[in-house]
Design a protein around this motif. Sequence first.
Motif, PDB file in Angstrom:
ATOM      1  N   GLU A 156      10.710  -2.293 -11.938  1.00 54.75           N
ATOM      2  CA  GLU A 156       9.542  -1.488 -12.307  1.00 54.75           C
ATOM      3  C   GLU A 156       8.532  -2.281 -13.135  1.00 54.75           C
ATOM      4  O   GLU A 156       7.587  -1.688 -13.670  1.00 54.75           O
ATOM      5  CB  GLU A 156       9.995  -0.246 -13.096  1.00 54.75           C
ATOM      6  CG  GLU A 156      11.034   0.608 -12.381  1.00 54.75           C
ATOM      7  CD  GLU A 156      10.558   1.082 -11.013  1.00 54.75           C
ATOM      8  OE1 GLU A 156       9.431   1.596 -10.936  1.00 54.75           O
ATOM      9  OE2 GLU A 156      11.311   0.931 -10.038  1.00 54.75           O
ATOM     10  N   TRP A 161       5.494  -8.194 -10.775  1.00 58.54           N
ATOM     11  CA  TRP A 161       5.160  -8.118  -9.348  1.00 58.54           C
ATOM     12  C   TRP A 161       3.781  -8.718  -9.085  1.00 58.54           C
ATOM     13  O   TRP A 161       3.578  -9.431  -8.097  1.00 58.54           O
ATOM     14  CB  TRP A 161       5.206  -6.672  -8.867  1.00 58.54           C
ATOM     15  CG  TRP A 161       6.594  -6.169  -8.605  1.00 58.54           C
ATOM     16  CD1 TRP A 161       7.311  -5.287  -9.357  1.00 58.54           C
ATOM     17  CD2 TRP A 161       7.435  -6.526  -7.500  1.00 58.54           C
ATOM     18  NE1 TRP A 161       8.554  -5.075  -8.806  1.00 58.54           N
ATOM     19  CE2 TRP A 161       8.662  -5.814  -7.665  1.00 58.54           C
ATOM     20  CE3 TRP A 161       7.297  -7.370  -6.401  1.00 58.54           C
ATOM     21  CZ2 TRP A 161       9.718  -5.931  -6.769  1.00 58.54           C
ATOM     22  CZ3 TRP A 161       8.355  -7.491  -5.499  1.00 58.54           C
ATOM     23  CH2 TRP A 161       9.540  -6.766  -5.690  1.00 58.54           C
ATOM     24  N   GLU A 179       3.530  -8.645   0.157  1.00 57.55           N
ATOM     25  CA  GLU A 179       4.568  -7.677  -0.193  1.00 57.55           C
ATOM     26  C   GLU A 179       4.607  -7.433  -1.700  1.00 57.55           C
ATOM     27  O   GLU A 179       4.771  -6.287  -2.145  1.00 57.55           O
ATOM     28  CB  GLU A 179       5.925  -8.183   0.289  1.00 57.55           C
ATOM     29  CG  GLU A 179       6.085  -8.203   1.805  1.00 57.55           C
ATOM     30  CD  GLU A 179       7.397  -8.841   2.239  1.00 57.55           C
ATOM     31  OE1 GLU A 179       8.230  -9.140   1.339  1.00 57.55           O
ATOM     32  OE2 GLU A 179       7.597  -9.048   3.441  1.00 57.55           O
ATOM     33  N   LEU A 182       1.547  -5.377  -2.759  1.00 52.36           N
ATOM     34  CA  LEU A 182       1.694  -3.986  -2.337  1.00 52.36           C
ATOM     35  C   LEU A 182       2.668  -3.233  -3.237  1.00 52.36           C
ATOM     36  O   LEU A 182       2.445  -2.056  -3.552  1.00 52.36           O
ATOM     37  CB  LEU A 182       2.160  -3.924  -0.882  1.00 52.36           C
ATOM     38  CG  LEU A 182       1.095  -4.284   0.169  1.00 52.36           C
ATOM     39  CD1 LEU A 182       1.719  -4.385   1.553  1.00 52.36           C
ATOM     40  CD2 LEU A 182      -0.037  -3.249   0.167  1.00 52.36           C
ATOM     41  N   ARG A 183       3.728  -3.921  -3.656  1.00 52.57           N
ATOM     42  CA  ARG A 183       4.668  -3.288  -4.579  1.00 52.57           C
ATOM     43  C   ARG A 183       3.974  -2.978  -5.907  1.00 52.57           C
ATOM     44  O   ARG A 183       4.210  -1.919  -6.499  1.00 52.57           O
ATOM     45  CB  ARG A 183       5.873  -4.213  -4.809  1.00 52.57           C
ATOM     46  CG  ARG A 183       6.889  -3.681  -5.811  1.00 52.57           C
ATOM     47  CD  ARG A 183       7.446  -2.338  -5.394  1.00 52.57           C
ATOM     48  NE  ARG A 183       8.412  -1.830  -6.362  1.00 52.57           N
ATOM     49  CZ  ARG A 183       8.607  -0.547  -6.621  1.00 52.57           C
ATOM     50  NH1 ARG A 183       7.920   0.383  -5.967  1.00 52.57           N
ATOM     51  NH2 ARG A 183       9.497  -0.177  -7.518  1.00 52.57           N
ATOM     52  N   THR A 185       0.839  -2.211  -6.238  1.00 52.29           N
ATOM     53  CA  THR A 185      -0.008  -1.026  -6.041  1.00 52.29           C
ATOM     54  C   THR A 185       0.825   0.252  -6.047  1.00 52.29           C
ATOM     55  O   THR A 185       0.335   1.313  -6.446  1.00 52.29           O
ATOM     56  CB  THR A 185      -0.790  -1.102  -4.713  1.00 52.29           C
ATOM     57  OG1 THR A 185       0.118  -1.059  -3.605  1.00 52.29           O
ATOM     58  CG2 THR A 185      -1.644  -2.349  -4.647  1.00 52.29           C
ATOM     59  N   GLU A 186       2.070   0.171  -5.608  1.00 53.82           N
ATOM     60  CA  GLU A 186       2.947   1.343  -5.644  1.00 53.82           C
ATOM     61  C   GLU A 186       3.283   1.736  -7.078  1.00 53.82           C
ATOM     62  O   GLU A 186       3.365   2.920  -7.406  1.00 53.82           O
ATOM     63  CB  GLU A 186       4.230   1.062  -4.863  1.00 53.82           C
ATOM     64  CG  GLU A 186       4.028   0.900  -3.363  1.00 53.82           C
ATOM     65  CD  GLU A 186       5.282   0.407  -2.668  1.00 53.82           C
ATOM     66  OE1 GLU A 186       6.318   0.241  -3.361  1.00 53.82           O
ATOM     67  OE2 GLU A 186       5.240   0.178  -1.443  1.00 53.82           O
ATOM     68  N   LEU A 187       3.474   0.719  -7.920  1.00 47.77           N
ATOM     69  CA  LEU A 187       3.829   0.978  -9.316  1.00 47.77           C
ATOM     70  C   LEU A 187       2.630   1.467 -10.118  1.00 47.77           C
ATOM     71  O   LEU A 187       2.768   2.341 -10.976  1.00 47.77           O
ATOM     72  CB  LEU A 187       4.407  -0.297  -9.951  1.00 47.77           C
ATOM     73  CG  LEU A 187       5.766  -0.739  -9.418  1.00 47.77           C
ATOM     74  CD1 LEU A 187       6.116  -2.126  -9.952  1.00 47.77           C
ATOM     75  CD2 LEU A 187       6.858   0.257  -9.825  1.00 47.77           C
ATOM     76  N   ARG A 188       1.462   0.880  -9.847  1.00 48.05           N
ATOM     77  CA  ARG A 188       0.252   1.240 -10.597  1.00 48.05           C
ATOM     78  C   ARG A 188      -0.905   1.411  -9.616  1.00 48.05           C
ATOM     79  O   ARG A 188      -1.787   0.541  -9.525  1.00 48.05           O
ATOM     80  CB  ARG A 188      -0.057   0.154 -11.627  1.00 48.05           C
ATOM     81  CG  ARG A 188       1.018  -0.086 -12.683  1.00 48.05           C
ATOM     82  CD  ARG A 188       0.853   0.836 -13.876  1.00 48.05           C
ATOM     83  NE  ARG A 188      -0.371   0.541 -14.578  1.00 48.05           N
ATOM     84  CZ  ARG A 188      -0.518  -0.430 -15.479  1.00 48.05           C
ATOM     85  NH1 ARG A 188       0.506  -1.220 -15.780  1.00 48.05           N
ATOM     86  NH2 ARG A 188      -1.666  -0.636 -16.079  1.00 48.05           N
ATOM     87  N   PRO A 189      -0.935   2.499  -8.869  1.00 51.86           N
ATOM     88  CA  PRO A 189      -1.975   2.665  -7.841  1.00 51.86           C
ATOM     89  C   PRO A 189      -3.395   2.717  -8.389  1.00 51.86           C
ATOM     90  O   PRO A 189      -4.347   2.450  -7.654  1.00 51.86           O
ATOM     91  CB  PRO A 189      -1.586   3.978  -7.158  1.00 51.86           C
ATOM     92  CG  PRO A 189      -0.722   4.695  -8.146  1.00 51.86           C
ATOM     93  CD  PRO A 189       0.003   3.628  -8.907  1.00 51.86           C
ATOM     94  N   TRP A 195      -5.247  -4.543  -5.919  1.00 52.89           N
ATOM     95  CA  TRP A 195      -6.144  -4.296  -4.786  1.00 52.89           C
ATOM     96  C   TRP A 195      -7.102  -5.471  -4.608  1.00 52.89           C
ATOM     97  O   TRP A 195      -7.381  -5.891  -3.478  1.00 52.89           O
ATOM     98  CB  TRP A 195      -6.915  -2.999  -4.994  1.00 52.89           C
ATOM     99  CG  TRP A 195      -6.038  -1.785  -5.066  1.00 52.89           C
ATOM    100  CD1 TRP A 195      -5.719  -1.052  -6.169  1.00 52.89           C
ATOM    101  CD2 TRP A 195      -5.338  -1.159  -3.979  1.00 52.89           C
ATOM    102  NE1 TRP A 195      -4.877  -0.018  -5.861  1.00 52.89           N
ATOM    103  CE2 TRP A 195      -4.625  -0.056  -4.512  1.00 52.89           C
ATOM    104  CE3 TRP A 195      -5.246  -1.428  -2.605  1.00 52.89           C
ATOM    105  CZ2 TRP A 195      -3.836   0.775  -3.733  1.00 52.89           C
ATOM    106  CZ3 TRP A 195      -4.457  -0.599  -1.819  1.00 52.89           C
ATOM    107  CH2 TRP A 195      -3.761   0.486  -2.376  1.00 52.89           C
TER     108      TRP A 195
END
Length: 239
Positions: A156, A161, A179, A182-183, A185-189, A195
């Motif tokens: 996390e 990442w 990859e 992208l991970r 962005t999943e944790l902190r969109p 981005w």
Amino acid sequence: HAEAERAARRSLELKVDYARAWDHLASALSAMDRLTEAAEACQQAIHIQPALHSAWFKFGVVNFQLDNMVMATEAFNMTGEDPDFFAYVLYYSSMIAARRGELDQAVEKLEQARAADAGNELESTAMKELAAAFTKAGSHANAADFYSQITKKRPEDFSAWLALGTARHRAEQIGPAREAYLRATELRPDNPLPWHNLGLLASDQGRHEESRDYFQREVELAPDDAKAWYDLGVSLRAL
């Protein structure tokens, strides 16, 4: 921490030569990022009780935070092989070597620290120091390896990442870099940085529609960032 400081100072009003009170005062001050005062409190404790290993250890940590590596090393050496601090000192020794650019020694100290205490909370911090040192030396694949180890232990950890993606991008490991971003962005969109990095990665590969979408997302999150708008414009022009 303020209450801890107040209690320690009251203790010292009652007994000014109470070494452990100075030691606890140093802890409270350090926790409040009052590092110069914390260093002075450590010195008071050491002056009263020269064999107080906890004060020497704190003095080393504070000097490390103040980027005074010589003093930090000397202080850590004074803890001897006290089992309460032995593994911590090894981890800090690894970080000091990393900051000095002594990469082989830094890795060796890290392995020694892991052998002493593999579950120590300083392990991830030490690996980040090593990764940063390898990045500074231009060895991006090695930096990526350490960031990858961190993400496996702390899945996390957003910053790990993000840094992993950057290291892999610089090492021209394009798929794994994507990859990692992208991970992130999943944790902190709502964080624009991954981005932005995804946009740069896609742009480098000539995938301008993809880069446009990433930069569009970035300007939505950071509408006042001139660089984000510029990068979006570059992608649109390429299309």
